[in-house]
Scaffold this active site. Structure first.
Site, PDB file in Angstrom:
ATOM      1  N   HIS A  12      -5.034  -6.503   6.153  1.00 12.79           N
ATOM      2  CA  HIS A  12      -4.196  -7.716   5.630  1.00 12.79           C
ATOM      3  C   HIS A  12      -3.683  -7.294   4.242  1.00 12.79           C
ATOM      4  O   HIS A  12      -3.635  -8.178   3.294  1.00 12.79           O
ATOM      5  CB  HIS A  12      -5.058  -8.837   5.522  1.00 12.79           C
ATOM      6  CG  HIS A  12      -6.207  -8.523   4.446  1.00 12.79           C
ATOM      7  ND1 HIS A  12      -7.759  -9.211   4.746  1.00 12.79           N
ATOM      8  CD2 HIS A  12      -6.651  -7.908   3.550  1.00 12.79           C
ATOM      9  CE1 HIS A  12      -8.412  -8.857   4.154  1.00 12.79           C
ATOM     10  NE2 HIS A  12      -7.945  -7.904   3.151  1.00 12.79           N
ATOM     11  N   HIS A  59     -10.204 -13.553  -1.704  1.00 13.41           N
ATOM     12  CA  HIS A  59     -10.142 -12.402  -2.753  1.00 13.41           C
ATOM     13  C   HIS A  59     -10.114 -13.042  -4.142  1.00 13.41           C
ATOM     14  O   HIS A  59      -9.436 -12.262  -4.993  1.00 13.41           O
ATOM     15  CB  HIS A  59      -8.754 -11.446  -2.502  1.00 13.41           C
ATOM     16  CG  HIS A  59      -8.916 -10.468  -1.373  1.00 13.41           C
ATOM     17  ND1 HIS A  59      -8.496 -11.260  -0.125  1.00 13.41           N
ATOM     18  CD2 HIS A  59      -9.079  -9.188  -0.993  1.00 13.41           C
ATOM     19  CE1 HIS A  59      -8.429 -10.255   0.742  1.00 13.41           C
ATOM     20  NE2 HIS A  59      -8.872  -9.056   0.383  1.00 13.41           N
ATOM     21  N   HIS A 195     -11.232   1.414   2.660  1.00 20.11           N
ATOM     22  CA  HIS A 195     -10.686   1.501   1.175  1.00 20.11           C
ATOM     23  C   HIS A 195     -11.270   1.066  -0.140  1.00 20.11           C
ATOM     24  O   HIS A 195     -12.337   0.318   0.190  1.00 20.11           O
ATOM     25  CB  HIS A 195      -9.164   0.690   1.376  1.00 20.11           C
ATOM     26  CG  HIS A 195      -9.461  -0.934   1.521  1.00 20.11           C
ATOM     27  ND1 HIS A 195     -10.209  -1.582   2.576  1.00 20.11           N
ATOM     28  CD2 HIS A 195      -9.142  -1.993   0.732  1.00 20.11           C
ATOM     29  CE1 HIS A 195     -10.044  -2.801   2.451  1.00 20.11           C
ATOM     30  NE2 HIS A 195      -9.169  -3.429   1.304  1.00 20.11           N
ATOM     31  N   GLU A 242     -15.014  -5.169   4.120  1.00 22.26           N
ATOM     32  CA  GLU A 242     -13.924  -6.174   5.053  1.00 22.26           C
ATOM     33  C   GLU A 242     -14.384  -5.943   6.370  1.00 22.26           C
ATOM     34  O   GLU A 242     -13.970  -6.930   7.159  1.00 22.26           O
ATOM     35  CB  GLU A 242     -12.484  -6.219   4.356  1.00 22.26           C
ATOM     36  CG  GLU A 242     -12.297  -6.733   3.204  1.00 22.26           C
ATOM     37  CD  GLU A 242     -11.026  -6.532   2.535  1.00 22.26           C
ATOM     38  OE1 GLU A 242     -10.662  -7.030   1.648  1.00 22.26           O
ATOM     39  OE2 GLU A 242     -10.137  -5.707   3.364  1.00 22.26           O
TER      40      GLU A 242
HETATM   41  C1  DHB Z   1      -5.283  -3.333  -0.483  1.00 19.43           C
HETATM   42  C2  DHB Z   1      -5.857  -3.751   0.619  1.00 19.43           C
HETATM   43  C3  DHB Z   1      -6.832  -4.767   0.545  1.00 19.43           C
HETATM   44  O1  DHB Z   1      -7.695  -5.081   1.659  1.00 19.43           O
HETATM   45  C4  DHB Z   1      -6.351  -5.856  -0.329  1.00 19.43           C
HETATM   46  O2  DHB Z   1      -6.983  -7.001  -0.076  1.00 19.43           O
HETATM   47  C5  DHB Z   1      -5.424  -5.533  -1.292  1.00 19.43           C
HETATM   48  C6  DHB Z   1      -4.948  -4.549  -1.623  1.00 19.43           C
HETATM   49  C7  DHB Z   1      -4.356  -2.185  -0.435  1.00 19.43           C
HETATM   50  O3  DHB Z   1      -4.502  -1.167   0.113  1.00 19.43           O
HETATM   51  O4  DHB Z   1      -3.457  -1.971  -1.435  1.00 19.43           O
HETATM   52 FE    FE Z   2      -8.458  -7.155   1.304  1.00 14.19          FE
END
Ligand code: DHB
Ligand code: FE
Length: 282
Positions: A12, A59, A195, A242
């Protein structure tokens, strides 16, 4: 009776919202990512769900560190996008389904999941970007179903375990299936895959682990419940937690599913971007 048709997953990432806004679908960086969606849209066109239960993680918009529900369910008539990323696009609200929300909340508490019920809930990119990927132009897409947002804490430890997330999904399945009116339901699990946005490992992506999770979640999600939360952070990165949303979605689909479509591409922004369509087998 309400019927669960299947589950949809997607990352997302806020930059995706910006890429959609700027029409970058054929741009070489974005094309392998956006190419993952037309088969899912075709399936949605064919099945026309009435309701999308959107399991995402807030978030820090709807909830912040001072008040952090472990599991929250929207019970509002509508949900407004108030995302912080890339400026706030002026979007009409996403229509809710409060009568179904209250049925689900009632059933979840009966099944001993203690829920924060939200009669107001601003939504962020975790909710909005997936809606726009699956229903282009959302919320201005006449085929877009009504929605119920469900958010779990992936931000402030202690976060739920993978087992608890899967069990939440199983209880959610019983809650949906006991809704007395005819409704075709899809369940979204948004976020992930690996991530980490900050700290020494900022930019960390783990392709091998992402692919293991995408494989196991189809036929053996129980195997994933053996992963501890520490191990999840270690292998998927601080925001790779997540993946809990995917586990919640998977629990709602029942034992047997068919993988109709899947796509994985790295990197999109800082993330291993995964997309799946899992169809329920009765
Ligand atoms: C990114 C990924 C995310 O899940 C998020 O909430 C905010 C940023 C990213 O990869 O930039
Ligand atoms: Fe996220």
């Amino acid at each position: 009776m309400a019927k669960i048709l299947g589950g949809l997953t997607t990352s997302h990432i806020p930059a995706v919202g910006n890429a959609i806004h700027n029409g970058l679908f054929d741009d070489p960086y974005w094309k392998p990512f956006f190419d993952g969606y037309p088969p899912i849209r075709a399936w949605l066109d064919e099945h026309k769900p009435d309701l999308a239960i959107n399991i995402y993680n807030d978030h820090g918009l709807g909830f912040f560190l001072d008040r952090m529900p472990t599991f929250a369910i929207g019970a509002a008539h509508e949900y407004r996008n108030e995302d912080e990323g890339w400026g706030i696009p002026q979007l009409p609200p996403f229509p809710g389904a409060p009568e179904v929300s209250w049925h689900i909340i009632e059933s979840m508490v009966e099944q001993e999941f203690d829920i924060t019920s939200c009669q107001e809930l601003p939504v962020d990119h975790g909710f909005v970007v997936p809606m726009q990927l699956f229903w282009p132009g959302a919320p201005n897409n006449p085929d877009m179903p009504r929605t119920i947002p469900i958010s779990a804490n992936t931000v402030q430890h202690p976060i739920p375990t993978l087992k608890r997330a899967l069990d939440f999904g199983k209880a959610l399945r019983r809650a949906i299936q006991s809704y007395p009116e005819d409704l075709k339901v899809v369940v979204l699990g948004t976020g992930g895959l690996s991530h980490q946005l900050d700290g020494e490992r900022a930019g960390f992506i783990n392709k091998e682990f992402d692919q293991y999770c995408m494989e196991k979640i189809v036929d053996d999600p129980e195997a994933l419940t053996k992963i501890s939360r520490m191990e999840l952070v270690e292998k998927a990165g601080a925001q790779g937690t997540e993946f809990l949303m995917w586990m919640m979605m998977r629990g709602a689909l029942g034992d047997k599913v068919v993988r109709r479509h899947s796509n994985y591409h790295i990197p999109i922004s800082n993330t291993g971007a995964g997309t799946m369509l899992l169809e329920c087998v009765e």
